[in-house]
Design a protein around this motif. Structure first.
Motif, short mmCIF file in Angstrom:
data_model
loop_
_atom_site.label_atom_id
_atom_site.label_comp_id
_atom_site.label_asym_id
_atom_site.label_seq_id
_atom_site.Cartn_x
_atom_site.Cartn_y
_atom_site.Cartn_z
N UNK A 1 0.87 -1.17 0.00
CA UNK A 1 0.00 0.00 0.00
C UNK A 1 0.91 1.22 0.00
N UNK A 2 0.76 2.05 -1.02
CA UNK A 2 1.62 3.20 -1.21
C UNK A 2 0.76 4.44 -1.42
N UNK A 3 1.13 5.52 -0.73
CA UNK A 3 0.47 6.81 -0.94
C UNK A 3 1.45 7.76 -1.59
N UNK A 4 1.01 8.40 -2.66
CA UNK A 4 1.82 9.42 -3.34
C UNK A 4 1.10 10.75 -3.17
N UNK A 5 1.85 11.75 -2.75
CA UNK A 5 1.28 13.09 -2.61
C UNK A 5 1.94 14.04 -3.60
N UNK B 1 -2.78 16.73 -3.31
CA UNK B 1 -3.56 15.61 -3.84
C UNK B 1 -2.86 14.31 -3.44
N UNK B 2 -3.65 13.38 -2.92
CA UNK B 2 -3.13 12.06 -2.57
C UNK B 2 -3.65 11.03 -3.55
N UNK B 3 -2.74 10.11 -3.94
CA UNK B 3 -3.12 8.97 -4.76
C UNK B 3 -2.63 7.74 -4.03
N UNK B 4 -3.51 6.77 -3.89
CA UNK B 4 -3.18 5.52 -3.19
C UNK B 4 -3.11 4.39 -4.20
N UNK B 5 -2.17 3.49 -3.98
CA UNK B 5 -1.99 2.31 -4.83
C UNK B 5 -1.83 1.09 -3.93
N UNK B 6 -2.49 0.01 -4.31
CA UNK B 6 -2.37 -1.23 -3.57
C UNK B 6 -2.00 -2.34 -4.53
N UNK B 7 -1.55 -3.44 -3.99
CA UNK B 7 -1.21 -4.56 -4.85
C UNK B 7 -0.79 -5.77 -4.04
N UNK B 8 -0.48 -6.82 -4.78
CA UNK B 8 -0.06 -8.09 -4.17
C UNK B 8 1.22 -8.56 -4.86
N UNK B 9 2.14 -9.06 -4.04
CA UNK B 9 3.39 -9.60 -4.59
C UNK B 9 3.11 -10.99 -5.17
N UNK B 10 3.42 -11.15 -6.45
CA UNK B 10 3.19 -12.41 -7.15
C UNK B 10 4.44 -13.28 -7.20
N UNK C 1 4.72 -7.62 -8.94
CA UNK C 1 3.55 -7.29 -8.12
C UNK C 1 2.46 -6.65 -8.97
N UNK C 2 1.24 -6.74 -8.46
CA UNK C 2 0.13 -6.06 -9.11
C UNK C 2 0.04 -4.66 -8.54
N UNK C 3 -0.60 -3.80 -9.30
CA UNK C 3 -0.81 -2.43 -8.81
C UNK C 3 -2.19 -1.96 -9.26
N UNK C 4 -2.94 -1.45 -8.29
CA UNK C 4 -4.27 -0.91 -8.55
C UNK C 4 -4.42 0.39 -7.78
N UNK C 5 -5.16 1.31 -8.33
CA UNK C 5 -5.50 2.51 -7.58
C UNK C 5 -6.47 2.11 -6.48
N UNK C 6 -6.35 2.76 -5.33
CA UNK C 6 -7.18 2.36 -4.19
C UNK C 6 -7.48 3.56 -3.31
N UNK C 7 -8.21 3.29 -2.23
CA UNK C 7 -8.35 4.29 -1.19
C UNK C 7 -7.28 4.01 -0.13
N UNK C 8 -7.27 4.81 0.92
CA UNK C 8 -6.23 4.68 1.94
C UNK C 8 -6.29 3.37 2.72
N UNK C 9 -7.39 2.64 2.59
CA UNK C 9 -7.52 1.34 3.24
C UNK C 9 -7.11 0.19 2.33
N UNK C 10 -6.74 0.51 1.09
CA UNK C 10 -6.34 -0.52 0.15
C UNK C 10 -7.49 -1.12 -0.63
N UNK D 1 -10.10 0.74 -6.40
CA UNK D 1 -11.04 1.61 -7.11
C UNK D 1 -10.86 1.36 -8.61
N UNK D 2 -11.94 1.43 -9.34
CA UNK D 2 -11.83 1.23 -10.79
C UNK D 2 -11.12 2.42 -11.42
N UNK D 3 -10.53 2.17 -12.55
CA UNK D 3 -9.84 3.24 -13.27
C UNK D 3 -10.82 4.38 -13.58
N UNK D 4 -12.03 4.04 -13.96
CA UNK D 4 -13.03 5.06 -14.28
C UNK D 4 -13.36 5.90 -13.04
N UNK D 5 -13.47 5.25 -11.88
CA UNK D 5 -13.75 5.97 -10.63
C UNK D 5 -12.65 6.97 -10.29
#
Length: 164
Positions: free
Chosen positions: A59-63, A71-80, A90-99, A102-106
């Motif tokens: 779980x990574x937050x970029x400001x 502006x904060x952007x959160x990214x979550x993922x799983x190590x494969x 690893x996978x990477x998806x945009x997310x909220x601060x809880x991981x 969120x869809x790309x469209x959202x």
């Protein structure tokens, strides 16, 4: 030297570092090091939680400072795949601060942008240095994400030089 190749659906960056493979591995797997260089120029990383093992999460937050404020952007993922000093996938998806993904469209991304992408980092010792091949599948060549990777690798190079 940074060799950047991109296609419609992947960014590939090959870069050689004057640093041992073990140190480059730490740059990708130690949250303190990762926070120091990750992201485009002007971005900071206040949060980097990394459980670096197959099935572990990240779980990574970029400001980024914008004209309308921080502006904060959160990214979550799983190590494969985790092969110490050799390969990290690893996978990477945009997310909220809880991981929560969120869809790309959202998140206001262009139509067709995948919700989940894959990052592959391959390291090879070359003498006392390291050759790194970074492949981020799902990021188009003309995307802000591709430009961000180029800036991040430049920041990593500077961070390593400052440590020597």
């Amino acid at each position: 030297m940074m060799d950047i190749r991109s296609s419609k659906d992947a960014v590939v960056i090959e870069h050689s570092f004057d640093a041992p493979v073990e140190l480059i591995w730490q740059m990708w797997t130690d949250p303190d090091h990762f926070r120091a260089w990750y992201g485009p120029e002007g971005a900071s990383i206040p949060t980097a939680k990394m459980d670096v093992r197959v099935g572990g999460s990240r779980l990574v937050c970029m400001e980024v400072q914008t004209p309308s404020g921080l502006m904060q952007m959160w990214f979550t993922g799983e190590y494969l795949e985790v092969v110490e000093n050799r390969r990290l996938v690893y996978t990477e998806s945009m997310s909220d601060e809880s991981g929560v993904v969120k869809s790309a469209a959202d998140m206001g991304m262009p139509e067709g942008h995948p919700t989940t992408t894959e990052v592959r980092v391959e390291l090879d010792a070359v003498g006392a240095g390291t050759r790194m091949m970074l492949t981020h599948t799902g990021i188009p060549e003309d995307s802000p994400g591709a430009a961000g990777w180029r800036m991040a690798i430049a920041k990593l190079t500077g961070y390593l030089k400052a440590r020597q």
